[in-house]
Design an enzyme around this catalytic site. Structure first.
Site, PDB file in Angstrom:
ATOM      1  N   LYS A   1       4.462   1.634  16.188  1.00  0.00           N
ATOM      2  CA  LYS A   1       5.514   1.883  17.174  1.00  0.00           C
ATOM      3  C   LYS A   1       5.361   3.286  17.752  1.00  0.00           C
ATOM      4  O   LYS A   1       5.616   4.284  17.077  1.00  0.00           O
ATOM      5  CB  LYS A   1       6.905   1.765  16.528  1.00  0.00           C
TER       6      LYS A   1
ATOM      7  N   GLU B   1       4.967  13.140   8.109  1.00  0.00           N
ATOM      8  CA  GLU B   1       4.533  14.381   8.765  1.00  0.00           C
ATOM      9  C   GLU B   1       5.694  14.819   9.641  1.00  0.00           C
ATOM     10  O   GLU B   1       6.001  14.150  10.629  1.00  0.00           O
ATOM     11  CB  GLU B   1       3.291  14.130   9.632  1.00  0.00           C
TER      12      GLU B   1
ATOM     13  N   CYS C   1       4.086  20.514  16.328  1.00  0.00           N
ATOM     14  CA  CYS C   1       4.641  20.741  14.994  1.00  0.00           C
ATOM     15  C   CYS C   1       4.001  21.970  14.336  1.00  0.00           C
ATOM     16  O   CYS C   1       4.604  22.578  13.464  1.00  0.00           O
ATOM     17  CB  CYS C   1       4.426  19.508  14.127  1.00  0.00           C
TER      18      CYS C   1
ATOM     19  N   GLU D   1      13.634  24.339  14.412  1.00  0.00           N
ATOM     20  CA  GLU D   1      12.475  23.991  15.240  1.00  0.00           C
ATOM     21  C   GLU D   1      12.962  23.746  16.674  1.00  0.00           C
ATOM     22  O   GLU D   1      13.696  22.794  16.930  1.00  0.00           O
ATOM     23  CB  GLU D   1      11.813  22.713  14.691  1.00  0.00           C
TER      24      GLU D   1
HETATM   25  P1  NAD Z   1      11.603  11.625  16.312  1.00  0.00           P
HETATM   26  O1  NAD Z   1      11.822  11.794  14.863  1.00  0.00           O
HETATM   27  O2  NAD Z   1      12.771  11.639  17.213  1.00  0.00           O
HETATM   28  O3  NAD Z   1      10.829  10.270  16.613  1.00  0.00           O
HETATM   29  C1  NAD Z   1       9.604   9.959  15.987  1.00  0.00           C
HETATM   30  C2  NAD Z   1       9.416   8.459  15.994  1.00  0.00           C
HETATM   31  O4  NAD Z   1      10.395   7.883  15.141  1.00  0.00           O
HETATM   32  C3  NAD Z   1       9.584   7.806  17.369  1.00  0.00           C
HETATM   33  O5  NAD Z   1       8.631   6.775  17.514  1.00  0.00           O
HETATM   34  C4  NAD Z   1      10.975   7.229  17.271  1.00  0.00           C
HETATM   35  O6  NAD Z   1      11.183   6.130  18.113  1.00  0.00           O
HETATM   36  C5  NAD Z   1      11.043   6.826  15.823  1.00  0.00           C
HETATM   37  N1  NAD Z   1      12.405   6.666  15.288  1.00  0.00           N
HETATM   38  C6  NAD Z   1      13.546   7.252  15.720  1.00  0.00           C
HETATM   39  N2  NAD Z   1      14.592   6.830  14.998  1.00  0.00           N
HETATM   40  C7  NAD Z   1      14.104   5.977  14.070  1.00  0.00           C
HETATM   41  C8  NAD Z   1      14.701   5.211  13.020  1.00  0.00           C
HETATM   42  N3  NAD Z   1      16.010   5.243  12.783  1.00  0.00           N
HETATM   43  N4  NAD Z   1      13.903   4.432  12.266  1.00  0.00           N
HETATM   44  C9  NAD Z   1      12.568   4.400  12.489  1.00  0.00           C
HETATM   45  N5  NAD Z   1      11.952   5.091  13.478  1.00  0.00           N
HETATM   46  C10 NAD Z   1      12.718   5.862  14.259  1.00  0.00           C
HETATM   47  O7  NAD Z   1      10.532  12.750  16.715  1.00  0.00           O
HETATM   48  P2  NAD Z   1       9.974  13.093  18.158  1.00  0.00           P
HETATM   49  O8  NAD Z   1      11.047  13.788  18.909  1.00  0.00           O
HETATM   50  O9  NAD Z   1       9.303  11.908  18.754  1.00  0.00           O
HETATM   51  O10 NAD Z   1       8.802  14.122  17.783  1.00  0.00           O
HETATM   52  C11 NAD Z   1       9.016  15.447  17.570  1.00  0.00           C
HETATM   53  C12 NAD Z   1       9.047  15.766  16.085  1.00  0.00           C
HETATM   54  O11 NAD Z   1       7.852  15.305  15.468  1.00  0.00           O
HETATM   55  C13 NAD Z   1       9.091  17.261  15.809  1.00  0.00           C
HETATM   56  O12 NAD Z   1      10.017  17.526  14.794  1.00  0.00           O
HETATM   57  C14 NAD Z   1       7.687  17.575  15.352  1.00  0.00           C
HETATM   58  O13 NAD Z   1       7.578  18.710  14.542  1.00  0.00           O
HETATM   59  C15 NAD Z   1       7.324  16.342  14.617  1.00  0.00           C
HETATM   60  N6  NAD Z   1       5.868  16.216  14.525  1.00  0.00           N
HETATM   61  C16 NAD Z   1       5.264  16.447  13.303  1.00  0.00           C
HETATM   62  C17 NAD Z   1       3.881  16.391  13.173  1.00  0.00           C
HETATM   63  C18 NAD Z   1       3.207  16.634  11.865  1.00  0.00           C
HETATM   64  O14 NAD Z   1       2.025  16.286  11.746  1.00  0.00           O
HETATM   65  N7  NAD Z   1       3.866  17.197  10.876  1.00  0.00           N
HETATM   66  C19 NAD Z   1       3.098  16.084  14.289  1.00  0.00           C
HETATM   67  C20 NAD Z   1       3.739  15.870  15.516  1.00  0.00           C
HETATM   68  C21 NAD Z   1       5.122  15.926  15.600  1.00  0.00           C
END
Ligand code: NAD
Length: 458
Positions: free
Chosen positions: A154, A229, A263, A360
């Site tokens: 997804k 992650e 991130c 963040e």
């Molecule tokens: P997010 O947590 O809002 O969404 C991530 C994914 O989770 C999306 O596909 C979203 O649709 C899904 N999601 C949302 N609610 C959910 C639920 N209840 N159940 C299952 N899936 C759900 O994050 P974002 O805004 O897309 O990305 C930014 C974040 O990602 C930042 O905090 C960033 O630091 C982190 N990030 C971490 C890494 C790493 O390797 N550590 C890499 C890239 C991004």
């Protein structure tokens, strides 16, 4: 259907299907059918060949994929080209693992033969964020597929386009239907459905710490394997004996890459007192000289933020920084442009308890704070709930290694701003995550050890 808006223009880009829980159920069942059927019948050498073929397909279609990524995310085209290239390299790397990673014969005390197999886990639900869509899709999918699992992926609501194209390329490469499926739609609907589906045995999640906590709680109900992650607030530690020019250039690029929506962004910059004023002034120049503009132009170093909603969130942090008494040195405003642009922003006079230091922001915003000595630098770096990445700038190799060992983080670079190497484990400590991706370590997430004892008595 939902309409995606192009971040650089504010205009409609594409209409995308909104899948629901029923679609997720059908996709998982199809994946399970492939896992126990067509995919299992393909031997390890052929599986490697198929993944190598997918890497070739990615390279053949690299221009199209890079443009899709740039138009969808708003990231500079040269970054998209790098990330598409990385995705191809990741599939190629794990293609080599299909017939090299296996179990053991174990010299046990019992008289028979003691064996272990490394079995695939089954159907893996992979949930990725919007900031590095094709790169993170490949980091998780390639090791999962290499070990014989099937994937239902997804992508983030905002940025599904390269994942959808990748699913087409996987079929063109000859990977059987059901082995790699992409479902678009809301995290709260499709993501939750994957989390709760009994045939999904493993969840690999990249995203915010908040959603990651929910993923872990929900997965607990079924003891699903989970790797996470999550967010970061990484430190860049600049000592007085650093290579000054390189440290300034890297402090800018490692904070502003992907418009700070990274991130691993080194968004907390700590500078030794003796060079603090000079460094801050040079960083201000570097931020102001950065080429911000059309992400499709080759010379662009920073594009727009991903969506208007996200820009508003970042702006709210800038307001909070001002209101809490930090000094805005440069940036903080939006250019008069239809896209979601925001000026690179520096705060000084920030205090450790301010939101701009602790949370963040995920945008082109940094704080620059002075430190006295090595101990002070380490204490400031570790004063965070996160621990994902970071950099140390010094010419003293002893100090560099002492500090590298003392900083609580999963990845660090010394005299460099680099974060990710596909051959090495990548991941976070504390609230930045659980488990490691990339390198051979990623394969641990996608295999189960199975022990078999054979009685050999006659
Ligand atoms: P997010 O947590 O809002 O969404 C991530 C994914 O989770 C999306 O596909 C979203 O649709 C899904 N999601 C949302 N609610 C959910 C639920 N209840 N159940 C299952 N899936 C759900 O994050 P974002 O805004 O897309 O990305 C930014 C974040 O990602 C930042 O905090 C960033 O630091 C982190 N990030 C971490 C890494 C790493 O390797 N550590 C890499 C890239 C991004």
């Amino acid at each position: 259907m939902t309409t995606l808006i192009e971040p650089a223009t504010g205009k409609p880009l594409a209409d995308v299907e909104q899948h629901d829980a029923g679609d997720a159920d059908r996709a998982v069942r199809a994946a399970h059918g492939a896992f126990t059927g067509a995919w299992r019948r393909i031997n390890t050498r052929e599986r490697g060949q198929l993944l190598r073929k997918l890497a070739e397909k990615i390279r053949e279609n690299a221009d199209e994929l890079a443009r899709l990524e740039t138009r969808n995310v708003g990231k500079p085209i040269r970054d998209s080209r790098d990330e598409v290239g990385l995705a191809a390299n990741v599939f190629e790397y794990y293609a080599g693992a299909t017939n090299k990673v296996g179990g053991q014969t174990i010299p046990g005390a019992a008289p028979g033969v003691l064996l272990s197999f490394r079995e695939p886990v089954g159907v893996c639900g992979i949930i990725v964020p919007w900031n590095f869509p094709i790169a993170i899709t490949s980091w998780k999918s390639a090791p999962a597929l290499a070990m014989g699992n099937c994937v239902v992926l997804k992508p983030a609501e905002q940025t599904p386009l390269t994942a959808l194209r990748l699913a087409e390329l996987a079929l063109e490469a000859g990977i059987p239907e059901g082995v790699f499926t992409v479902l678009t739609g809301a995290g709260s609907v499709v993501g939750e459905a994957l989390l709760r589906h009994p045939l999904v045995r493993k969840i690999a999640f990249t995203g915010s710490t908040e959603v990651g906590m929910n993923v872990m709680r929900t997965a607990a109900d079924d003891i699903k394997r989970v790797s996470l992650e999550l967010g970061g607030k990484s430190a860049n530690l600049i000592f007085e004996d650093c290579d000054f020019e390189r440290a300034v250039a890297s402090a800018a690029s490692s904070a502003l890459g992907n418009a700070g929506q990274d991130c691993c962004a080194r968004s907390r910059i700590f500078v030794q007192q003796s060079i603090y004023e000079r460094f801050t002034s040079a960083l201000k120049d570097a931020f102001e000289k950065l080429h911000v503009g059309d992400p499709l132009a080759d010379e662009t170093e920073m594009g727009p933020l991903v969506t208007e909603a996200h820009r508003k969130r970042v702006l709210s942090y800038i307001e909070r920084g001002r209101a809490e008494g930090a000094t805005l040195v440069t940036g903080g405003a939006c250019p008069d442009d239809p896209g979601c642009y925001l000026q690179p922003t520096i705060f000084t006079d920030a205090k450790p308890d301010m939101a701009i230091v602790r949370e963040e922001i995920f945008g082109p915003v940094v704080t620059v704070m002075p430190f006295r000595d090595e101990d002070d630098a380490v204490a400031m770096a570790n004063d965070s709930v996160y621990g994902l990445s970071g950099s140390i700038w010094t010419r003293d190799i002893g100090r560099a290694l002492r500090v590298a060992r003392a900083v609580e983080t999963g990845n660090l670079s010394i005299n460099s701003g680099s974060s990710v190497h596909l051959e090495a484990p990548f991941g976070g400590v504390k609230r930045s995550g659980l488990g490691r991706e990339l390198g051979l370590q990623a394969l641990d997430h996608y295999t189960e050890w199975k022990t078999v004892y054979i009685d050999v008595t006659s």
